[in-house]
Design a protein around this motif. Structure first.
Motif, mmCIF file in Angstrom:
data_model
loop_
_atom_site.group_PDB
_atom_site.id
_atom_site.type_symbol
_atom_site.label_atom_id
_atom_site.label_comp_id
_atom_site.label_asym_id
_atom_site.label_seq_id
_atom_site.Cartn_x
_atom_site.Cartn_y
_atom_site.Cartn_z
ATOM 1 N N VAL A 37 -8.696 -3.383 3.723
ATOM 2 C CA VAL A 37 -7.501 -2.585 3.430
ATOM 3 C C VAL A 37 -6.252 -3.166 4.103
ATOM 4 O O VAL A 37 -5.246 -3.429 3.427
ATOM 5 N N PRO A 38 -6.249 -3.395 5.431
ATOM 6 C CA PRO A 38 -5.036 -3.994 6.010
ATOM 7 C C PRO A 38 -4.793 -5.426 5.555
ATOM 8 O O PRO A 38 -3.645 -5.858 5.422
ATOM 9 N N LEU A 39 -5.864 -6.187 5.301
ATOM 10 C CA LEU A 39 -5.706 -7.576 4.855
ATOM 11 C C LEU A 39 -4.971 -7.641 3.522
ATOM 12 O O LEU A 39 -3.983 -8.379 3.360
ATOM 13 N N PHE A 40 -5.428 -6.863 2.548
ATOM 14 C CA PHE A 40 -4.789 -6.907 1.232
ATOM 15 C C PHE A 40 -3.424 -6.200 1.237
ATOM 16 O O PHE A 40 -2.549 -6.540 0.436
ATOM 17 N N GLY A 41 -3.235 -5.225 2.125
ATOM 18 C CA GLY A 41 -1.907 -4.636 2.265
ATOM 19 C C GLY A 41 -0.901 -5.665 2.746
ATOM 20 O O GLY A 41 0.235 -5.743 2.241
ATOM 21 N N TRP A 42 -1.318 -6.493 3.714
ATOM 22 C CA TRP A 42 -0.458 -7.581 4.202
ATOM 23 C C TRP A 42 -0.177 -8.577 3.077
ATOM 24 O O TRP A 42 0.958 -9.025 2.906
ATOM 25 N N LEU A 43 -1.203 -8.917 2.298
ATOM 26 C CA LEU A 43 -1.013 -9.854 1.193
ATOM 27 C C LEU A 43 -0.050 -9.308 0.143
ATOM 28 O O LEU A 43 0.758 -10.055 -0.422
ATOM 29 N N ALA A 44 -0.126 -8.007 -0.120
ATOM 30 C CA ALA A 44 0.743 -7.409 -1.141
ATOM 31 C C ALA A 44 2.212 -7.586 -0.789
ATOM 32 O O ALA A 44 3.058 -7.789 -1.677
ATOM 33 N N ASP A 45 2.539 -7.513 0.505
ATOM 34 C CA ASP A 45 3.929 -7.712 0.911
ATOM 35 C C ASP A 45 4.375 -9.156 0.750
ATOM 36 O O ASP A 45 5.564 -9.429 0.574
ATOM 37 N N ARG A 46 3.433 -10.085 0.831
ATOM 38 C CA ARG A 46 3.801 -11.492 0.814
ATOM 39 C C ARG A 46 3.753 -12.132 -0.572
ATOM 40 O O ARG A 46 4.564 -12.984 -0.891
ATOM 41 N N ILE A 47 2.795 -11.738 -1.379
ATOM 42 C CA ILE A 47 2.666 -12.374 -2.690
ATOM 43 C C ILE A 47 2.939 -11.406 -3.836
ATOM 44 O O ILE A 47 2.928 -11.808 -4.996
ATOM 45 N N GLY A 48 3.165 -10.120 -3.515
ATOM 46 C CA GLY A 48 3.406 -9.120 -4.553
ATOM 47 C C GLY A 48 2.150 -8.328 -4.878
ATOM 48 O O GLY A 48 1.031 -8.849 -4.798
ATOM 49 N N GLY A 49 2.339 -7.066 -5.231
ATOM 50 C CA GLY A 49 1.203 -6.199 -5.509
ATOM 51 C C GLY A 49 0.349 -6.662 -6.666
ATOM 52 O O GLY A 49 -0.876 -6.626 -6.610
ATOM 53 N N ALA A 50 0.988 -7.123 -7.763
ATOM 54 C CA ALA A 50 0.229 -7.544 -8.941
ATOM 55 C C ALA A 50 -0.630 -8.764 -8.638
ATOM 56 O O ALA A 50 -1.790 -8.846 -9.049
ATOM 57 N N ARG A 51 -0.074 -9.731 -7.907
ATOM 58 C CA ARG A 51 -0.857 -10.919 -7.556
ATOM 59 C C ARG A 51 -1.996 -10.577 -6.599
ATOM 60 O O ARG A 51 -3.108 -11.120 -6.718
ATOM 61 N N LEU A 93 -3.196 -1.215 -2.743
ATOM 62 C CA LEU A 93 -2.564 -2.148 -3.675
ATOM 63 C C LEU A 93 -1.896 -1.413 -4.834
ATOM 64 O O LEU A 93 -0.844 -1.831 -5.318
ATOM 65 N N HIS A 94 -2.511 -0.328 -5.276
ATOM 66 C CA HIS A 94 -1.928 0.495 -6.338
ATOM 67 C C HIS A 94 -0.556 1.014 -5.901
ATOM 68 O O HIS A 94 0.451 0.873 -6.614
ATOM 69 N N GLY A 95 -0.508 1.623 -4.706
ATOM 70 C CA GLY A 95 0.756 2.152 -4.208
ATOM 71 C C GLY A 95 1.799 1.071 -3.993
ATOM 72 O O GLY A 95 2.981 1.240 -4.334
ATOM 73 N N ALA A 96 1.369 -0.077 -3.431
ATOM 74 C CA ALA A 96 2.316 -1.168 -3.186
ATOM 75 C C ALA A 96 2.879 -1.711 -4.493
ATOM 76 O O ALA A 96 4.080 -2.002 -4.599
ATOM 77 N N ALA A 97 2.022 -1.868 -5.507
ATOM 78 C CA ALA A 97 2.481 -2.393 -6.794
ATOM 79 C C ALA A 97 3.489 -1.448 -7.450
ATOM 80 O O ALA A 97 4.525 -1.887 -7.978
ATOM 81 N N MET A 98 3.213 -0.143 -7.415
ATOM 82 C CA MET A 98 4.147 0.813 -8.015
ATOM 83 C C MET A 98 5.465 0.868 -7.237
ATOM 84 O O MET A 98 6.543 0.995 -7.825
ATOM 85 N N ALA A 99 5.390 0.760 -5.900
ATOM 86 C CA ALA A 99 6.618 0.752 -5.098
ATOM 87 C C ALA A 99 7.464 -0.470 -5.415
ATOM 88 O O ALA A 99 8.700 -0.397 -5.477
#
Length: 392
Positions: free
Chosen positions: A256-270, A311-317
């Motif tokens: 969960v924290p790993l992919f949350g960190w990735l979402a900020d760096r490469i984007g939620g969709a990626r 990732l769902h929340g990050a992508a929608m944000a």
């Protein structure tokens, strides 16, 4: 941007609200299954409708309430959700009427939607812009979900079913107080919402990303239902097969924290596409490798699958910003409901027809590969939506 001390308190409150609503709702259900069968005098198939009531109402509430969270303010939304969950647990401890119990499980889904999904997503987008993936990764760490089955089993032995439910309700009271102590924020008047959030249905990136999320969500549910039976069908004893699922749940604490960190760096969709690709490879490997590889492969699957809500929340944000994220999250969450319902029965049907889980697992791997393609198409469409228009 929030001050550091206030930000820490906000994230901690959201994390506790998420864990003690969604985590207890899903983590306690299986442990209380037999006790509830006896208390309500119904069979296993009937009592299982309680989980359907939770998941269905979670999705429907997200759809209905998504447009209202900013009017309520996220703080009030979280408080209402926590209060609804406390009432649900207390009611389940005090009633032996099955019809009322189903209504209370449905109320539990409403509470989880507000306190664990919509409220925290709105706060992360509004107060932690640019870091919403990392923040949601912390909020959604499934600590209570991991501990709850064991803890609730011990509580039932010590204080019985009624005492367990009442204690679960009591644990939510201080979290309700914490939620009410958060800064009130301002209710939205509807004028600050970006224009594109008023036309969610017209955006190709929204539909593609939501479809990809739905495919991932459905396969995750299928693994929770069929992972242990598959391991047993390949010759594992029940204790070892249970370790396979423990590896899956425990690894989610890292994922969960790993992919949350990735979402900020490469984007939620990626990040979602990367998650789906890892899952596709893990499902295929589970179908093809000897059973000695099941525990590490299940852990890999847990790392990639468990962060879906984050990732769902990050992508929608990232698509709609603070003003539109709650509404978009509600609609998107409703889109994935059919996948949540269909995937596990489909895997079961393939097993019944073939007598072997391996064709079903390979089918899931192909489905996840399709999700990768859909999510990358969503990423392309997102870039096109954000591209500035050429001058006339």
């Amino acid at each position: 941007m929030v001050k550091t001390g206030q930000g820490v308190r906000t994230v901690l409150t959201c994390m506790l609200a998420n864990n003690f609503t969604l985590g207890l709702a899903y983590g306690s259900f299986g442990a209380l299954l037999v006790s509830n069968e006896q208390a309500f005098g119904v069979a296993r198939g009937e009592i299982s409708f309680g989980m359907s009531a939770i998941s269905t109402t979670t999705g429907l509430s997200a759809l209905v309430m998504g447009n209202l969270v900013r009017r309520l303010t996220p703080r009030r939304a979280i408080a209402i959700g926590v209060a609804a969950m406390a009432v649900s647990f207390a009611g389940l401890g005090l009633t032996t009427h099955f019809g009322l119990a189903l209504a209370l499980w449905a109320l539990m889904g409403f509470g989880a939607a507000l306190a664990a999904i919509l409220g925290p997503v709105a706060i992360s987008a509004e107060q932690f812009a640019g870091r919403s993936g990392k923040v949601l990764g912390l909020i959604n760490m499934p600590v209570v979900l991991f501990i709850a089955p064991w803890a609730v089993t011990e509580l039932i032995s010590a204080i019985g079913r009624q005492g367990t439910y009442l204690l679960l309700a009591a644990t939510l009271v201080p979290i309700l107080a914490l939620a009410l102590s958060l800064p009130a924020g301002e209710a939205a008047d509807g004028q600050d919402r970006p224009k594109h959030s008023d036309a969610i249905a017209s955006r190709a990136d929204f539909w593609l990303i939501s479809l990809g999320i739905g495919l991932i969500a459905g396969t995750g549910t299928a693994y929770m239902v069929h992972g242990m039976p598959y391991a047993e069908s390949r010759g594992m004893g029940p204790p070892t097969a249970a370790l396979v699922m423990s590896a899956y749940s425990g690894a989610g604490l890292l994922g969960v924290p790993l992919f949350g960190w990735l979402a900020d760096r490469i984007g939620g969709a990626r990040a979602l596409a990367l998650s789906a690709a890892v899952q596709a490879m893990a499902w295929a490997a589970l179908a093809l490798v000897p059973v000695a590889g099941f525990i590490p492969l299940s852990a890999v699957l847990g790392i990639a699958t468990t962060p879906l809500t984050t990732l769902h929340g990050a992508a929608m944000a990232q698509l709609f910003g603070a003003a539109g994220v709650s509404r978009a999250m509600g609609v998107s969450f409703a889109i994935k409901l059919p996948f949540l319902f269909a995937a596990a029965p489909l895997v079961g049907a393939v097993f019944v027809r073939t007598g072997d889980y391996r064709p079903a697992y390979l089918m899931v791997a192909v489905t996840l590969a399709a999700a990768v393609a859909i999510l990358m198409a969503g990423q392309f469409a997102q870039r096109r939506e954000s591209r500035p228009a050429l001058p006339a």
